[in-house]
Design a protein around this motif. Structure first.
Motif, PDB file in Angstrom:
ATOM      1  N   THR A  41       5.976  12.453  -4.878  1.00 48.18           N
ATOM      2  CA  THR A  41       4.843  13.261  -4.443  1.00 48.18           C
ATOM      3  C   THR A  41       3.712  12.343  -4.003  1.00 48.18           C
ATOM      4  OG1 THR A  41       3.771  13.321  -6.617  1.00 48.18           O
ATOM      5  CG2 THR A  41       5.453  15.028  -6.159  1.00 48.18           C
ATOM      6  N   PRO A  42       2.765  12.856  -3.202  1.00 50.42           N
ATOM      7  CA  PRO A  42       1.603  12.041  -2.839  1.00 50.42           C
ATOM      8  C   PRO A  42       0.816  11.561  -4.059  1.00 50.42           C
ATOM      9  CG  PRO A  42       1.755  13.962  -1.418  1.00 50.42           C
ATOM     10  CD  PRO A  42       2.781  14.161  -2.491  1.00 50.42           C
ATOM     11  N   GLY A  93       0.832  -1.198   0.000  1.00 52.79           N
ATOM     12  CA  GLY A  93       0.000   0.000   0.000  1.00 52.79           C
ATOM     13  C   GLY A  93       0.864   1.244   0.000  1.00 52.79           C
ATOM     14  N   PRO A  94       0.264   2.409  -0.048  1.00 50.49           N
ATOM     15  CA  PRO A  94       1.026   3.656  -0.052  1.00 50.49           C
ATOM     16  C   PRO A  94       1.685   3.935   1.292  1.00 50.49           C
ATOM     17  CG  PRO A  94      -1.332   4.105   0.036  1.00 50.49           C
ATOM     18  CD  PRO A  94      -1.196   2.633  -0.166  1.00 50.49           C
ATOM     19  N   TYR A  95       2.907   4.435   1.234  1.00 53.09           N
ATOM     20  CA  TYR A  95       3.692   4.825   2.408  1.00 53.09           C
ATOM     21  C   TYR A  95       4.710   5.827   1.872  1.00 53.09           C
ATOM     22  CZ  TYR A  95       6.663   4.066   6.615  1.00 53.09           C
ATOM     23  OH  TYR A  95       7.408   4.207   7.771  1.00 53.09           O
ATOM     24  N   ARG A 128       1.020   5.130  -8.496  1.00 52.51           N
ATOM     25  CA  ARG A 128       1.852   3.938  -8.603  1.00 52.51           C
ATOM     26  C   ARG A 128       1.368   2.811  -7.694  1.00 52.51           C
ATOM     27  NH1 ARG A 128       7.818   6.950  -9.099  1.00 52.51           N
ATOM     28  NH2 ARG A 128       7.184   8.274 -10.865  1.00 52.51           N
ATOM     29  N   ALA A 129       0.839   3.162  -6.516  1.00 56.29           N
ATOM     30  CA  ALA A 129       0.279   2.129  -5.640  1.00 56.29           C
ATOM     31  C   ALA A 129      -0.936   1.474  -6.274  1.00 56.29           C
ATOM     32  CB  ALA A 129      -0.082   2.734  -4.282  1.00 56.29           C
ATOM     33  N   VAL A 183      -1.859   7.538   6.783  1.00 54.78           N
ATOM     34  CA  VAL A 183      -3.070   8.139   6.221  1.00 54.78           C
ATOM     35  C   VAL A 183      -2.984   8.018   4.699  1.00 54.78           C
ATOM     36  CG1 VAL A 183      -4.440  10.243   6.040  1.00 54.78           C
ATOM     37  CG2 VAL A 183      -3.183   9.740   8.157  1.00 54.78           C
ATOM     38  N   PRO A 184      -3.982   7.450   4.043  1.00 52.18           N
ATOM     39  CA  PRO A 184      -3.888   7.257   2.590  1.00 52.18           C
ATOM     40  C   PRO A 184      -3.785   8.585   1.849  1.00 52.18           C
ATOM     41  CG  PRO A 184      -6.110   6.785   3.364  1.00 52.18           C
ATOM     42  CD  PRO A 184      -5.250   6.939   4.582  1.00 52.18           C
ATOM     43  N   PRO A 185      -2.946   8.652   0.822  1.00 49.63           N
ATOM     44  CA  PRO A 185      -2.816   9.897   0.058  1.00 49.63           C
ATOM     45  C   PRO A 185      -4.079  10.171  -0.752  1.00 49.63           C
ATOM     46  CG  PRO A 185      -1.567   8.143  -0.993  1.00 49.63           C
ATOM     47  CD  PRO A 185      -2.060   7.602   0.320  1.00 49.63           C
TER      48      PRO A 185
END
Length: 513
Positions: free
Chosen positions: A248-249, A236-238, A255-256, A288-290
């Motif tokens: 960048t967010p 997942g996003p990190y 990409r995630a 926190v998810p972007p």
């Protein structure tokens, strides 16, 4: 906002002499276990307006500093209690005498600000009079009834949860806690879809039961082997430690999602029942998810005919300033798991919010599952009271206010001051400070899943916090901040100031950067 109970109140002045006689320095070394202190050591008590006697097991008022009472608690715990996630011979859990509001006390009278809400469940604090009264009154009129009967308080709580959940929510299946909620959400997804495979993320925790621990994406899964062979993990996003080399967010989101779609395609969409994710990753970093990520996951689920399960066990019921955290990200799940904050853990309770479509799948065929204590009246009474308290006291509004006006600016100052703080992040009353040795390289203060001597720098930070009177929520190289939602602004600032001071220890381990 604070409150105290009258039953155990005693004058602090009367006890001052006895308390000060028991002062000893807290040891510098702590085991990594989250519930550990050193055997036989007493702590320096803080005499304050909040200090009072405690009520013992027999209902009698006792004074802090009762060494015999503490000895008996320690003896029974070490003699008969088997503790989770621990080497039994390497721990000596802290005996706790009482709790009120955002504080708890040990038997020596040492006072702690509870900045972890125990295990991020005590949203309305210790001994909230509204919750205690609801349980007492329910016990007086109907202590228990089996789940096959209709029950007023169970039905009322289910109704309120559905009304405060997503559009299209239909019903609630009650469990005894969060891990069971995950197990039953997965069973509902598999049974209703006819598919078996479950996708979950690395850096996640979903519980310690069979499928839940297999879905977990961190070291607690390792020793449990593969209990459910139809679980697949993905990244997942990190953004701070991007697996996708994002800068960048927006790149992290794009990409995630591309990674997840490729995983879906390679696993076979026709084999996947559900994607399960913590709306805001909890223990594993307050991630926190972007922007756009959760709506993107929803779009992929719709595209490939996959159900979306949001695990809200830790972040549901106000932790991020919403009834459910997903409500802050413009996404609608098919199933939602909850526990912890639904009644602050006063009586074990969890559950699954079920969509109309999934509910309808079991209109004419039996759902193959159930629990003896599903929707226990005592637990549900505290749940109904939780809704009342949230609305009467404006809990969601104060979480937003304290998060934006107090925590975020204060953490910004702390991050600017301490070279050991690589990043701070969070939402509402749920934040993390990620500690590093070097800001340029982002090398963690301690290695991933460190133990023993390798974990010493982080253990020293934790020791300093507890010694100063704040009990933090710590995982790996992070100090996480999750106080009760009823905490007063003064206490919040005090706890942050104590963490600020403790971070000087982390700074001493930093290299240039």
């Amino acid at each position: 906002m604070s409150y105290t109970t009258n039953a155990s109140r005693r004058s602090a002045e009367r006890m001052r002499g006895d308390l000060l006689d028991s002062v000893n320095a807290m040891p510098l070394d702590l085991l990594q276990s989250e519930n550990t202190c050193e055997a036989g050591q007493s702590k320096s008590p803080e005499v304050s307006e909040y200090m009072s006697d405690f009520i013992d097991l027999n209902g009698e008022a006792q004074s802090f500093g009762d060494t015999e009472a503490q000895r008996l608690v320690r003896e029974n715990d070490r003699g008969y209690v088997f503790h989770s996630w621990s080497a039994q011979g390497q721990i000596n859990p802290l005996p706790v005498a009482k709790g009120e509001g955002a504080r708890f006390w040990d038997y020596d009278g040492k006072e702690y600000l509870d900045f972890s809400s125990q295990l991020v469940n005590l949203n309305l604090g210790h001994q909230h009079p509204g919750l205690v009264k609801a349980i007492q009154e329910q016990a007086g009129r109907l202590a228990t009834i089996q789940p096959a009967f209709a029950n007023d308080v169970r039905g009322e709580l289910a109704k309120r949860i559905v009304e405060h959940s997503f559009e299209g929510a239909r019903s609630v299946f009650f469990t005894n806690g969060g891990a069971e909620a995950i197990e039953y959400a997965v069973r509902l997804a598999r049974q209703s879809s006819g598919k078996r495979k479950i996708l979950s993320r690395y850096r996640s925790y979903h519980g310690s039961t069979g499928t839940a621990i297999t879905m977990t994406g961190e070291p607690r899964r390792w020793a449990n082997d593969v209990i459910d062979g139809e679980v697949v993990h993905f990244f997942g996003p990190y953004a701070y430690r991007s697996a996708f080399w994002a800068e960048t967010p927006e790149q992290e989101t794009e990409r995630a999602l591309a990674h997840l779609e490729q995983q879906i395609q390679l696993e076979g969409p026709s084999t996947i029942a559900a994607i399960v994710l913590e709306t805001v990753t909890g223990t594993n970093g307050v991630l926190v998810p972007p922007p756009g990520y959760l709506p993107g996951v929803r779009a992929l689920c719709d595209k490939y005919g996959i159900l979306l399960i949001c695990d809200e066990v830790m972040v549901g019921f106000g932790r991020t300033g919403e009834w459910f955290a997903y409500q802050g990200f413009d996404v609608k799940p098919d199933l939602v798991t909850f526990a912890k904050g639904v009644n602050s853990g006063y009586v074990p309770l969890g559950g699954v919010v079920i969509s109309e479509a999934i509910h309808q799948a079991f209109e004419d065929r039996a759902f193959p599952g159930g629990l003896t204590y599903s929707g226990h009246p005592l637990a549900c009474a505290a749940g109904v009271a939780t809704f009342d308290i949230f609305e009467q006291d404006g809990i969601l509004e104060r979480v937003w206010d304290l998060g934006a006006r107090v925590i975020e600016p204060r953490l910004r100052e702390i991050a600017a001051k301490h070279p050991s703080v690589g990043e701070y992040r969070g939402k509402g009353l749920f934040w993390a400070l990620e500690l590093v040795k070097n800001r340029d390289t982002r090398e963690p203060l301690v290695p991933f899943n460190a133990s023993g001597e390798a974990a010493a720098p982080m253990n020293a930070v934790v020791t300093a916090c507890k010694r100063a009177g704040v009990w933090p929520f710590v995982q790996y190289n992070r100090v996480q901040i999750a106080p009760p939602l009823i905490i007063g602004e003064e206490d919040l600032l005090k706890g942050l100031a104590l963490i600020d001071e403790a971070l000087e220890i982390a700074d001493s381990h930093c290299t240039a950067g």
